[in-house]
Design a protein around this motif. Structure first.
Motif, PDB file in Angstrom:
ATOM      1  N   ARG A 146       0.836  -1.193   0.000  1.00 29.44           N
ATOM      2  CA  ARG A 146       0.000   0.000   0.000  1.00 29.44           C
ATOM      3  C   ARG A 146       0.874   1.248   0.000  1.00 29.44           C
ATOM      4  N   VAL A 147       0.466   2.216  -0.817  1.00 25.17           N
ATOM      5  CA  VAL A 147       1.113   3.521  -0.880  1.00 25.17           C
ATOM      6  C   VAL A 147       0.012   4.550  -0.689  1.00 25.17           C
ATOM      7  N   ALA A 148       0.261   5.539   0.162  1.00 23.93           N
ATOM      8  CA  ALA A 148      -0.776   6.517   0.473  1.00 23.93           C
ATOM      9  C   ALA A 148      -0.300   7.924   0.160  1.00 23.93           C
ATOM     10  N   GLY A 149      -1.260   8.783  -0.119  1.00 23.27           N
ATOM     11  CA  GLY A 149      -0.966  10.182  -0.388  1.00 23.27           C
ATOM     12  C   GLY A 149      -1.886  11.093   0.397  1.00 23.27           C
ATOM     13  N   TYR A 150      -1.287  11.985   1.166  1.00 19.82           N
ATOM     14  CA  TYR A 150      -2.025  13.034   1.881  1.00 19.82           C
ATOM     15  C   TYR A 150      -1.799  14.295   1.068  1.00 19.82           C
ATOM     16  N   LEU A 151      -2.525  14.375  -0.068  1.00 21.42           N
ATOM     17  CA  LEU A 151      -2.216  15.348  -1.109  1.00 21.42           C
ATOM     18  C   LEU A 151      -3.482  16.004  -1.641  1.00 21.42           C
ATOM     19  N   ALA A 157      -0.143  14.448  -7.343  1.00 23.79           N
ATOM     20  CA  ALA A 157      -0.922  13.337  -6.788  1.00 23.79           C
ATOM     21  C   ALA A 157      -1.190  12.287  -7.861  1.00 23.79           C
ATOM     22  N   VAL A 158      -1.497  12.729  -9.074  1.00 30.13           N
ATOM     23  CA  VAL A 158      -1.726  11.798 -10.184  1.00 30.13           C
ATOM     24  C   VAL A 158      -0.448  11.016 -10.473  1.00 30.13           C
ATOM     25  N   VAL A 170      -1.244  -0.820  -4.159  1.00 29.96           N
ATOM     26  CA  VAL A 170      -2.571  -0.257  -3.935  1.00 29.96           C
ATOM     27  C   VAL A 170      -2.397   1.192  -3.505  1.00 29.96           C
ATOM     28  N   TRP A 171      -3.113   2.103  -4.163  1.00 33.05           N
ATOM     29  CA  TRP A 171      -3.018   3.533  -3.864  1.00 33.05           C
ATOM     30  C   TRP A 171      -4.236   3.975  -3.068  1.00 33.05           C
ATOM     31  N   SER A 172      -3.997   4.754  -2.033  1.00 28.71           N
ATOM     32  CA  SER A 172      -5.079   5.374  -1.279  1.00 28.71           C
ATOM     33  C   SER A 172      -4.686   6.815  -1.016  1.00 28.71           C
ATOM     34  N   SER A 173      -5.665   7.708  -1.037  1.00 24.72           N
ATOM     35  CA  SER A 173      -5.334   9.111  -0.806  1.00 24.72           C
ATOM     36  C   SER A 173      -6.468   9.821  -0.096  1.00 24.72           C
TER      37      SER A 173
END
Length: 201
Positions: A146-151, A157-158, A170-173
């Motif tokens: 899992r990789v996450a973005g607080y963006l 972000a894209v 897996v991407w979550s933001s």
């Protein structure tokens, strides 16, 4: 609220506009390659219903979507709705498909909350994703991680999302507008291996 109902369409394209549409280009392609005689979109719809597998194989080929494999099966449980499965053995990566172009055309046009415009080309997006992909690889990110973005919603972000998905991660933001508890609730469940965040926007 009062709404006016009408049976009249809001807009009708000119014959020239309709003839040049992508759906009509696809219809003509089917006529040429499969020897069909689809006169209009009603005929195209009938073909898609009466030969579902043939239609979707033709559409897949026409669009040029890339896949590691499509498998041998096109449709499983086609009589179940919901429950039908299309190309159940296919294995593809949508990041690969989105990053096929590497030219100077605009891939992303971003407008900040102040109205400032910033554009990123397909070539620039590819280069940025490539750099981020290498960064993630160097940190051991693999398929299923899992990789996450607080963006905020912006080109970076894209690019981070495409880099993660290019590796099968897996991407979550979530937006920086989320409160602290909302961020902890979302990302605490997935335990990201890498966490991208912004210090302002």
């Amino acid at each position: 609220m009062d709404q006016t109902h009408t049976d009249q369409p809001l807009w009708i394209p000119s014959p020239e506009y309709a003839d040049g549409s992508t759906i009509n280009q696809f219809r003509r392609h089917l006529n040429e390659t499969l020897g069909l005689n689809l006169a209009d979109t009603a005929d195209l719809h009938a073909f898609s219903v009466n030969d579902r597998e043939g239609f979707w194989v033709a559409l897949k080929d026409y669009t040029g979507v890339r896949a590691e494999t499509w498998g041998d099966r096109v449709l499983v449980d086609g009589d179940k709705m919901p429950g039908a499965k299309w190309f159940p053995d296919a294995r593809l990566n949508y990041a690969e498909n989105l990053l096929r172009r590497r030219d100077s055309a605009e891939a992303i046009v971003f407008r900040s909350e102040t109205g400032a415009r910033r554009a990123q080309t397909f070539a620039g997006l590819y280069d940025q994703v490539s750099s981020l992909t290498q960064y993630l690889k160097d940190r051991g990110v693999q398929s299923g991680d899992r990789v996450a973005g607080y963006l905020p919603n912006m080109p970076e972000a894209v690019a981070a999302m495409l880099a993660a998905t290019s590796l099968g991660a897996v991407w979550s933001s979530c937006s920086p507008d989320f409160g602290v508890q909302g961020v902890l609730d979302r990302f605490g469940q997935i335990e990201p291996k890498v966490f991208f965040c912004t210090d302002g926007y």
